[in-house]
Design an enzyme around this catalytic site. Sequence first.
Site, PDB file in Angstrom:
ATOM      1  CG  HIS A   1      -2.114   0.839   1.467  1.00 44.57           C
ATOM      2  ND1 HIS A   1      -2.186   1.850   1.652  1.00 44.57           N
ATOM      3  CD2 HIS A   1      -2.835   0.788   1.613  1.00 44.57           C
ATOM      4  CE1 HIS A   1      -3.302   2.996   1.527  1.00 44.57           C
ATOM      5  NE2 HIS A   1      -3.914   2.394   1.397  1.00 44.57           N
TER       6      HIS A   1
ATOM      7  NE  ARG B   1      -3.316   7.529  -1.393  1.00 42.13           N
ATOM      8  CZ  ARG B   1      -3.978   6.399  -2.149  1.00 42.13           C
ATOM      9  NH1 ARG B   1      -3.955   6.256  -3.544  1.00 42.13           N
ATOM     10  NH2 ARG B   1      -3.556   5.277  -1.253  1.00 42.13           N
TER      11      ARG B   1
HETATM   12  C1  SIN Z   1      -8.392  -1.454   1.766  1.00 42.52           C
HETATM   13  O1  SIN Z   1      -7.244  -1.960   2.285  1.00 42.52           O
HETATM   14  O2  SIN Z   1      -9.260  -2.005   1.788  1.00 42.52           O
HETATM   15  C2  SIN Z   1      -9.036   0.109   2.527  1.00 42.52           C
HETATM   16  C3  SIN Z   1      -7.192   0.234   2.917  1.00 42.52           C
HETATM   17  C4  SIN Z   1      -7.598   1.702   2.877  1.00 42.52           C
HETATM   18  O3  SIN Z   1      -8.123   1.914   3.581  1.00 42.52           O
HETATM   19  O4  SIN Z   1      -6.712   2.114   2.085  1.00 42.52           O
END
Ligand code: SIN
Length: 535
Positions: free
Chosen positions: A309, A332
Amino acid sequence: MSRRRILTLIFFSLLIALSAVWFHTITESIGSLLFSSPRPPKDITMTTTSAAASSDRAVLVIGAGLAGLSAATEALRRNVPVRLLDRAPKPGGNSIKASSGINGAPTRFQKMPEDTTFFSDTVKSAGQSMKMATAAREAQIAALTNQSKSAVEWLVDDQGVDLSVVAQLGGHSNARTHRGSGQTPPGAAIVTAMLKNLKENPQFKLFTDCEVTSLVQDTPGGKVSGVEATLAEEVGEGDAKTKVAKQITFTGPVVFAAGGFGGDTNGLLAKYRPDLAGIPSTNDPRPGAHGILTKVGAKLVDMDKVQIHPTGFVDPANQLSGLKFLAAEVLRGEGGILLYEGKRFVNEMETREFISNVVMKLPQKDSGEARQWDVQLLLDPGACDKAASHVGFYVWKGLVSKKKISDLDETTRQSIQDYAAVVNGERKDEFGRSIFGHWRLKGTNDEDSQEVCVGRVTPIVHFTMGGAVIDETGRVLANEMGEEEKKYIEGLWGAGEITGGLHGDNRLGGSSLLECVVFGRQAGQHAAEYLSAAQ
Ligand code: SIN
Ligand code: FAD
């Protein structure tokens, strides 16, 4: 000063003090529920007693995250006993930390006529993996996306969770990630509501501190008929309190929902992705349970597909910590931008895989064992307002600060102006961004006194796409993904992050909670029917 003015002053001082206490309490309780802090080890001695056996047959659900909770709920609906076992002292797993929301399309909460691109967005995001076992992967994606509307509606109408706010995350062509309108982030809201509902059913029993160590098979290679577990039970009082570990055998069909291996840094993660050593994680540290499944013949797929991420917060007070709070993608989605040395460098609405790859090509910031980058996340006042409950928590934790535009460096101010011109439609974005969330700055000089929210972020290990091969109904398979002739492991279902193949190279934000609900419900239903038929 008049008596009336003094009273007014006292009144407002009290109000401010109470608000501060309230804000502190709410952010602290949300924070402790959710965000990425590991649960502290318990100061407890473990001794082992002789084996015990639980007498009744029940649907056995392993893991009390959202996949397990969904399975347990559907199994109970079929009027069978359910035992939910979790190795942690508290239920919730990584699910309770989910911060952006759950996907669903088309739903009544989306402000658009008909969202028809969820399937194709998911296939696109899965990337090159789709070339292998294409039909099987498509079948899973179809199951996920076709049941996404009913999954969201089930949580709202049946489980009583508010999911009325919808945002657009990276890689999605429409806004379809649902969260509530209040202070509680989506993972905590869903888990808390479902646990409460489950506990009202007398057929349900939750065992925490209960680690499943193996699956029981009638014969080697035969059907799964239960699990072996180590249950730590608290005995004694006060200082004499201790935990006694008992070996227990539970009997019944099994739904395995023990989560991913993003927190198994020195175990499965090191085995499948040694190149990720030193990248921090958002996941609770814990061993992956995949070996328990492969011992009974389950096959694993895509184990090297680990999601990085792009935005984990670097805490200024603990910069090199290996465990990071997630800077939720919704920041974002609601309008935030990413800056490197004050300049934008990427379309912030691209997939996580894409953005992380771009960031990781930038010069690294921290040397040594920790591998971190120095990217700024910046939200304008419009985005800050729309994500107020998230931002409030991050500010309180010291991860985000509010700054006047006039206090920013010249390069960053220029980037804000340039980006505002894109949002205003005066020019095209050089990185291709066309979705701007709730950004509202116009880039004019009279905005200098307005406040933006900024924090430092770095890529983090977040999710493991690989796991056990299952079919569209959650049955665990003893063959490689895509093989024509299916070999089922009788009595065993799987759901959630422990399973693999569905997301391919890259999971879309909001699709993990969804897979937990869709496949967890299926698995719970089938395991309950199997138990009833056998009785
Ligand atoms: C996710 O992992 O699906 C969302 C995580 C986030 O809030 O960026
Ligand atoms: P988990 O929720 O992790 O639960 C697994 C449980 O199994 C754990 O409680 C664990 O203790 C237990 N367990 C493990 N091994 C054993 C064993 N041997 N015996 C007994 N119990 C065992 N996804 C989204 O879709 N939207 C989001 O907004 C989102 N935000 C996220 C934010 C953060 C900070 C993180 C970390 C993840 C986020 N995700 C999000 C991803 C998502 O939360 C998880 O991938 C998903 O919830 C996994 O659910 P699960 O039920 O499969 O596993």
